[in-house]
Design a protein around this motif. Sequence first.
Motif, PDB file in Angstrom:
ATOM      1  N   ARG A 111       0.839  -1.195   0.000  1.00 21.86           N
ATOM      2  CA  ARG A 111       0.000   0.000   0.000  1.00 21.86           C
ATOM      3  C   ARG A 111       0.872   1.242   0.000  1.00 21.86           C
ATOM      4  NH1 ARG A 111      -1.757   3.513   3.921  1.00 21.86           N
ATOM      5  NH2 ARG A 111      -0.636   2.339   5.506  1.00 21.86           N
ATOM      6  N   LYS A 112       0.449   2.254  -0.753  1.00 24.66           N
ATOM      7  CA  LYS A 112       1.176   3.524  -0.749  1.00 24.66           C
ATOM      8  C   LYS A 112       0.926   4.234   0.575  1.00 24.66           C
ATOM      9  CE  LYS A 112       1.840   6.201  -4.247  1.00 24.66           C
ATOM     10  NZ  LYS A 112       3.296   6.058  -4.175  1.00 24.66           N
ATOM     11  N   THR A 113       2.001   4.653   1.211  1.00 24.07           N
ATOM     12  CA  THR A 113       1.902   5.364   2.485  1.00 24.07           C
ATOM     13  C   THR A 113       2.135   6.863   2.327  1.00 24.07           C
ATOM     14  OG1 THR A 113       4.216   4.847   2.950  1.00 24.07           O
ATOM     15  CG2 THR A 113       2.546   3.331   3.836  1.00 24.07           C
TER      16      THR A 113
ATOM     17  N   THR B  93      -1.677   8.314  -1.878  1.00 24.47           N
ATOM     18  CA  THR B  93      -1.638   7.490  -0.674  1.00 24.47           C
ATOM     19  C   THR B  93      -2.855   6.566  -0.654  1.00 24.47           C
ATOM     20  OG1 THR B  93      -0.556   9.285   0.513  1.00 24.47           O
ATOM     21  CG2 THR B  93      -1.630   7.598   1.869  1.00 24.47           C
ATOM     22  N   ASP B  94      -2.661   5.382  -0.142  1.00 25.66           N
ATOM     23  CA  ASP B  94      -3.670   4.336   0.019  1.00 25.66           C
ATOM     24  C   ASP B  94      -4.004   3.590  -1.254  1.00 25.66           C
ATOM     25  OD1 ASP B  94      -3.789   4.597   2.776  1.00 25.66           O
ATOM     26  OD2 ASP B  94      -5.382   6.100   2.668  1.00 25.66           O
ATOM     27  N   SER B  95      -3.345   3.890  -2.377  1.00 32.89           N
ATOM     28  CA  SER B  95      -3.430   2.991  -3.520  1.00 32.89           C
ATOM     29  C   SER B  95      -2.811   1.667  -3.064  1.00 32.89           C
ATOM     30  CB  SER B  95      -2.644   3.541  -4.702  1.00 32.89           C
ATOM     31  OG  SER B  95      -3.194   4.744  -5.167  1.00 32.89           O
ATOM     32  N   TRP B  96      -3.282   0.537  -3.593  1.00 26.87           N
ATOM     33  CA  TRP B  96      -2.819  -0.747  -3.079  1.00 26.87           C
ATOM     34  C   TRP B  96      -2.871  -1.836  -4.141  1.00 26.87           C
ATOM     35  CZ3 TRP B  96      -6.523  -4.574  -3.303  1.00 26.87           C
ATOM     36  CH2 TRP B  96      -7.844  -4.150  -3.395  1.00 26.87           C
TER      37      TRP B  96
END
Length: 174
Positions: A29-31, A164-167
């Motif tokens: 997951r992108k942080t 952020t939160d792409s996963w």
Amino acid sequence: MPAEAYPVPAAGQRLRASLLRSMQPQTVRKTADTSRAATTTYEADPHLVFAAEANAVYTMWGWVKYFASTTPDIKMRFTVPTDCLGEWAWLVPGSGTPGVATTAGYSIRTETNDVGVGRTAYGTADTQQMTPLGAVFRMSSTAGNITLEWAQNTSDATATILYTDSWLCFQRIA
């Protein structure tokens, strides 16, 4: 033919934490947001990298939120270890998609691609986009990273952003 699963525990086999973990989907997951401007060179996303095992088969599904203006658009691909085979696909805005739906709706690209082939998604005027992704990766005898790479399709000063939160979620099936 039965559904594929990995691993298939034997009757009476002791279930250790490592075995149980190998049975679970694994998510990267992108942080943090990542911005790229004035570049058409593919670069690895710093967060969307998965360590794959040799001789394994993985299914992958995910959700990527991005912004790409109408000039630069966005292109993505996966880099994979030597001799990895498979396909990936996404649902993204097609050519000429406006920032808002018309009476005919949005234009969507739906083609499938070899694992190492890149594709372009079209940007829209001031609108963030989401794309679902899916894939299957058939690893060879070489273990290594499956990495989402991306860049602008046309160099532009307006930044293209993966949010952020792409996963991406990987499930070993063989």
